[in-house]
Design an enzyme around this catalytic site. Sequence first.
Site, PDB file in Angstrom:
ATOM      1  N   THR B  40     -27.739  46.203  -3.814  1.00  0.00           N
ATOM      2  CA  THR B  40     -28.758  46.680  -2.875  1.00  0.00           C
ATOM      3  C   THR B  40     -29.709  47.685  -3.515  1.00  0.00           C
ATOM      4  O   THR B  40     -30.911  47.669  -3.265  1.00  0.00           O
ATOM      5  CB  THR B  40     -28.068  47.279  -1.639  1.00  0.00           C
ATOM      6  OG1 THR B  40     -27.346  46.219  -0.990  1.00  0.00           O
ATOM      7  CG2 THR B  40     -29.057  47.880  -0.667  1.00  0.00           C
ATOM      8  N   SER B  45     -37.362  49.042  -1.248  1.00  0.00           N
ATOM      9  CA  SER B  45     -38.770  49.434  -1.294  1.00  0.00           C
ATOM     10  C   SER B  45     -39.050  50.636  -2.189  1.00  0.00           C
ATOM     11  O   SER B  45     -40.199  50.902  -2.524  1.00  0.00           O
ATOM     12  CB  SER B  45     -39.287  49.734   0.110  1.00  0.00           C
ATOM     13  OG  SER B  45     -38.937  48.708   1.010  1.00  0.00           O
ATOM     14  N   HIS B  49     -38.442  58.135   2.511  1.00  0.00           N
ATOM     15  CA  HIS B  49     -38.921  58.211   3.892  1.00  0.00           C
ATOM     16  C   HIS B  49     -38.953  59.658   4.359  1.00  0.00           C
ATOM     17  O   HIS B  49     -38.063  60.440   4.038  1.00  0.00           O
ATOM     18  CB  HIS B  49     -38.008  57.387   4.803  1.00  0.00           C
ATOM     19  CG  HIS B  49     -38.066  55.923   4.526  1.00  0.00           C
ATOM     20  ND1 HIS B  49     -39.111  55.137   4.934  1.00  0.00           N
ATOM     21  CD2 HIS B  49     -37.227  55.105   3.839  1.00  0.00           C
ATOM     22  CE1 HIS B  49     -38.907  53.889   4.530  1.00  0.00           C
ATOM     23  NE2 HIS B  49     -37.769  53.838   3.857  1.00  0.00           N
ATOM     24  N   LYS B 249     -38.174  48.634   9.752  1.00  0.00           N
ATOM     25  CA  LYS B 249     -39.472  49.289   9.653  1.00  0.00           C
ATOM     26  C   LYS B 249     -40.619  48.318   9.416  1.00  0.00           C
ATOM     27  O   LYS B 249     -41.757  48.733   9.258  1.00  0.00           O
ATOM     28  CB  LYS B 249     -39.431  50.324   8.532  1.00  0.00           C
ATOM     29  CG  LYS B 249     -38.398  51.414   8.775  1.00  0.00           C
ATOM     30  CD  LYS B 249     -38.437  52.457   7.683  1.00  0.00           C
ATOM     31  CE  LYS B 249     -37.362  53.513   7.883  1.00  0.00           C
ATOM     32  NZ  LYS B 249     -36.005  53.001   7.634  1.00  0.00           N
ATOM     33  N   CYS B 436     -46.353  39.595 -17.647  1.00  0.00           N
ATOM     34  CA  CYS B 436     -45.888  38.307 -18.199  1.00  0.00           C
ATOM     35  C   CYS B 436     -44.415  38.083 -17.923  1.00  0.00           C
ATOM     36  O   CYS B 436     -43.866  37.046 -18.285  1.00  0.00           O
ATOM     37  CB  CYS B 436     -46.239  38.160 -19.681  1.00  0.00           C
ATOM     38  SG  CYS B 436     -45.005  38.770 -20.838  1.00  0.00           S
TER      39      CYS B 436
END
Lengths: 419, 478
Positions: B40, B45, B49, B249, B436
């Site tokens: 995970t 992201s 937060h 979210k 690349c």
Amino acid sequence: MINRDIVIIGGGPAGLAAAISCYENGNKDIIILERDNSLGGILNQCIHNGFGLHTFKEELTGPEYAARYISQVHALGIDYRLNTMVIDINKDKVISSINETDGLMQIQAKAVILTMGCRERSRGALNIPGYRPAGIFSAGTAQRYVNIEGYMPGRQIVILGSGDIGLIMARRLTLEGALVKMVCEIMPYSGGLKRNIVQCLDDYNIPLRLNHTVTKIYGKERVTGVMVSEVDENRQPILGTEEYVECDTLLLSVGLIPENELSRKALVKINAKTQGPEVDECLSTSIPGIFAAGNVLHVHDLVDYVSMEAALAGKNAVKYVNGLFKPGFSIIIEAKNGVRYTVPGTINPNNAEDITVVRFRTGDVYRDAYLSVYLDDERVTHLKKRILTPGEMEQIIIPKKWFAERPNLQKITIMVEKE
Amino acid sequence: MYDIVIIGAGVVGSSIARVLSKYDLKIAVMDKEADICEQTSKANSGIVHSGYDAHVGSMKAKMNLRGSKMMESLCKDLDIPYRRNGSLVLAFSKTDLPKLEALKDQGDANGVEGLQILSTEEVLLMEPNLSNEVTNALYAPTGGIVDPFKLTIAQAEVACQNGVEFKLKTKVIDVEKHDDYFIIFTDKGEFKTRILVNAAGVYADDVNNQLSAYKLKITPRKGEYCLFDKQVGNIVDKTIFQLPTALGKGVLVTPTPDGNLLVGPTANDIIDKDDISTTAEGLKSVIDRARKSVKQIPMGFVITAFAGLRATEQNGDFVIGEAIDVPNFFNAAGIESPGLTSAPAIGEYLGAMIANRLNAIEKSDYIKTRTDTVRFESLSLADKANLIKENPEYGKIICRCELVTLAQIKDAIHRPLGAKTIDGIKRRTRAGAGRCQGGFCSPRVIEILAKELHLDPREVAKSDSNSVMLIEFDKDSL
């Protein structure tokens, strides 16, 4: 800061030909900067034959073709640096590069020739869904493993995309002991040369699946298979046509992208179609004194044309350094009706050679069509073509005398016509 | 006998290990993967937060706020990229305004500083590339971005340099509770420990449920992302969210600390805890939804797509602390978003609890900082020149897209918990993470890994022993 008249960035086929041309046109204050450990660029791993038919009237392998230019560079005593990465060029033509022995090297050039070549489009650009296991290679990377390193990237291969490198690798991997199950091409036609389809696929009974693409990649650690689907006219997979193909390797030959990150740093204007610099008849970019040639400019099919183009860039770089460019009105070349782009995009008659070669590709396959050239509204060329295909580069010759005969000429249009 | 065994070498396990490594204790971290940061923690992201999303009073709110406050100085100690770029939650109609206000109220109650509701004009002034449909936005100036690989790897390195053992490629099969210790059965043998910490990500329910009557149920919630070339990394400066839904979210558009543009994630509950495959529908929905926030998503510049799994616990909150019915068994379970932000706080919280339980004594020789692998690309020309003078291997570029040198790759291999795989090199140096995607550098990276680790190139793997890149010599099959 070191001063040089002309700095050539990249020592592949374009850079080598450009350097030799500079020398032969009278400027010996030149240097080639090459990031790899030898001159020759990608030709070094292209060990198949078929190079040089136009230039040398014989069939050479890639390394042989490169060697002809490299030995000339040596014979002429042209300066070059290997393992040298250019990390910046600015619009004032200061080039910053690094390597292990010189450290940071900064060169103030009077002219620069961009010959950095291109890179392969990766899986990400296609957004092929599935896992991200080992066993997904771009065709050129696989070519390096097989031809330079001596290792096989897999035993059972599916190739996506029928670009020339993919076709060449289908044959190469077969000869080295792998089973190439199929080549899938999303378009209704191949993106490669006809001769490569015949010699690399047909001769080895490797199926070419036109209108097919890979819609999912399986295997958590190493590729175990791919889902192949037929696509409709909008290139969307057709439900129900899915076929699972077991393989341990997926090769991608899905297009080449000119490597213009450095050009952008120098604020050179980039053409959206070619993804290479916009150039005029002298192969000068939007920044005076910066020239471009070869695959960094637009992706070529044959290396011979790369060499010819680069020689012209070299000649003009010398002219530029000598202050021989003449100002003048630039005639626009318009690409229309099936012609995707043209290189060059403009011609200034005052600087044009006796003939200007305009190179381009079509956006689709056309049979029994005509290639036409219009000078403003007047059609001056109407060439019958049995076939036009995006896989093969086309060219049109524009003689200088046309400009003298038409002093008010504004625009040259090149297009495909049905009749 | 270990004092502490932590199951899971993700960002949570590594945070806990880092905090506990300052005590004079015998600690091991176990993970089934060949490297830290393999599940995970490697596919999220990378957002710090600010803390307006979590329900007031929840563990999520508490850990998020604390983690967000800790992040800047922690990243300094760890020498890793972090930027407080701020975030915006967009509303697309006036009827959404009350929802934004509710989010602001929740944030204010959670203690988030500086929240503001902005008008269309204010939003577009801040972010000119956003959609003209935007009616309002919630601005959170404390939002930030961090490199999730580095946040995990750096904390593990600190733990390692202070004596924590990392047992990688060690899969926990069973755990057994005895009077005052646990036995952990793995595919590499049995281990005993006084304290057991469960930071097993999507598998944390399996570990908990073997010991506790208070069952957890973790559903992997898949999130798919598209990553874009650095050339378009500045389309937005702040992290752009849409109003949250029941599943999370929503799709965000954000720059990364390295200058790429990241778009995602989707949120789909799935069954298979190893299914990190991307899907055609998922990738399409990411892009479609991102287009609602940002005028032009530059599709020609996608360089890769990936998917990760959130460890979503059925009750919707983090499960952090000692199991009620199993003394000395500590959970850090259900750590979904804002898990990355919260991880340092979870480490601090559980670390204090466990150290207290063991009456642990702080070491005198604890080293809390580490130095990252040089980020050559971001140095000035003069600094680059000086570095090459000191060590010419900084003059040898291996990855041309990200300007990664031989010296960096060798450092990544030979530092504590060094890279052993191509992905390991990528996460530590960014070689192969560029436009690349390893096309040019992977042959060289394989060669360097083989040489430095005394491997045959055919043994060099992408991420684990079954993911080798090169199968055999040419003509071996003939």
